[in-house]
Design a protein around this motif. Structure first.
Motif, PDB file in Angstrom:
ATOM      1  N   LEU A   1      40.742-119.028  18.796  1.00  0.00           N
ATOM      2  CA  LEU A   1      40.391-118.477  17.490  1.00  0.00           C
ATOM      3  C   LEU A   1      41.620-118.562  16.598  1.00  0.00           C
ATOM      4  O   LEU A   1      42.589-117.818  16.796  1.00  0.00           O
ATOM      5  CB  LEU A   1      39.920-117.027  17.627  1.00  0.00           C
TER       6      LEU A   1
ATOM      7  N   TYR B   1      36.919-109.393  17.753  1.00  0.00           N
ATOM      8  CA  TYR B   1      36.875-110.632  18.531  1.00  0.00           C
ATOM      9  C   TYR B   1      36.959-110.344  20.026  1.00  0.00           C
ATOM     10  O   TYR B   1      36.307-111.007  20.841  1.00  0.00           O
ATOM     11  CB  TYR B   1      38.002-111.580  18.117  1.00  0.00           C
TER      12      TYR B   1
ATOM     13  N   ILE C   1      43.523-115.804  21.137  1.00  0.00           N
ATOM     14  CA  ILE C   1      43.212-115.180  19.850  1.00  0.00           C
ATOM     15  C   ILE C   1      44.444-115.240  18.955  1.00  0.00           C
ATOM     16  O   ILE C   1      45.481-114.638  19.253  1.00  0.00           O
ATOM     17  CB  ILE C   1      42.760-113.718  20.029  1.00  0.00           C
TER      18      ILE C   1
ATOM     19  N   ALA D   1      35.025-116.862  12.516  1.00  0.00           N
ATOM     20  CA  ALA D   1      35.163-116.799  13.971  1.00  0.00           C
ATOM     21  C   ALA D   1      34.007-116.049  14.632  1.00  0.00           C
ATOM     22  O   ALA D   1      33.462-116.502  15.643  1.00  0.00           O
ATOM     23  CB  ALA D   1      36.496-116.145  14.338  1.00  0.00           C
TER      24      ALA D   1
END
Length: 213
Positions: A64, A144, A134, A118
């Motif tokens: 991400l 996330y 991440i 995302a």
């Protein structure tokens, strides 16, 4: 705040395997042409990501925050023949540069780039991941983490970047910016999660390595 002295950084780089030609060129082009080049993982952290990927030998990686693709190339190095890395970024202006260097690296057939938000891309992926990196918007880390958890295999790993946020997390709370506060909230969330075990690595801007029990 200087977390690691310039002398220690130079010593670390000296005794770390070199970037290689493609990553060196990408590093240089990013610094010459792209805004906020400090977002690049860079030599030592890039080698660390590559080493982790080689150790885990993941079949599926989710990243991400692609930026210019440096970390994606490093992570892809540990993929097996049938492996795939999905990398997500919201900035479509950098897509051409990323794809150019993915091709030059020899990993273009193992890297799938997604342009978009995302959270939406995570929802759309029907995959089970061995490793998640991440490195996107800091305010989104908590969200996330929740989104990727069910897509992460038991025994899989999450690496979260920038958890020290330029040293701001070490300051009193009333002196921290919003990004640093977001990093503290994220670290507190992981610490309280009994499904996970973690270690905070003081490399570059801080990496939180998390294992799903």
């Amino acid at each position: 705040m200087e977390l690691i002295s310039a002398a220690a950084e130079a010593f670390s780089e000296k005794y770390t395997s070199p970037e290689g030609e493609v990553l060196y060129k990408l590093n240089r082009e990013t610094h010459l042409k792209v805004e906020l080049p400090h977002m690049l993982s860079g030599h030592v952290q890039g080698r660390f990501l590559q080493m982790v990927s080689h150790m885990i030998r993941p079949r599926r990686i989710l990243e991400l925050g692609t930026y210019t693709g440096y970390s994606a190339i490093c992570l892809a190095a540990g993929l097996p023949e049938d492996g795939m890395l999905h990398t997500v970024d919201i900035n479509e202006e950098l897509e051409t540069l990323c794809l150019q260097y993915f091709e030059a690296s020899g990993y273009s057939d193992k890297i799938k780039m997604h342009i978009g938000k995302a959270a939406e891309v995570i929802d759309s992926l029907d995959e089970v991941f061995d490793l998640v990196f991440i490195d996107a918007d800091k305010a989104g880390y908590v969200h996330y983490y929740d989104l990727v958890w069910e897509k992460l295999r038991p025994g899989g790993f999450i690496l979260a970047d920038n958890v020290l946020y330029h040293g701001q997390v070490l300051q009193p709370e009333n002196e921290q910016g919003s990004q640093a506060k977001a990093m503290v909230r994220f670290c507190e969330k992981v610490l309280a999660d009994d499904r996970a075990e973690q270690v905070l690595i003081t490399l570059r801007d801080g990496l939180l390595l998390i294992r799903k029990k």
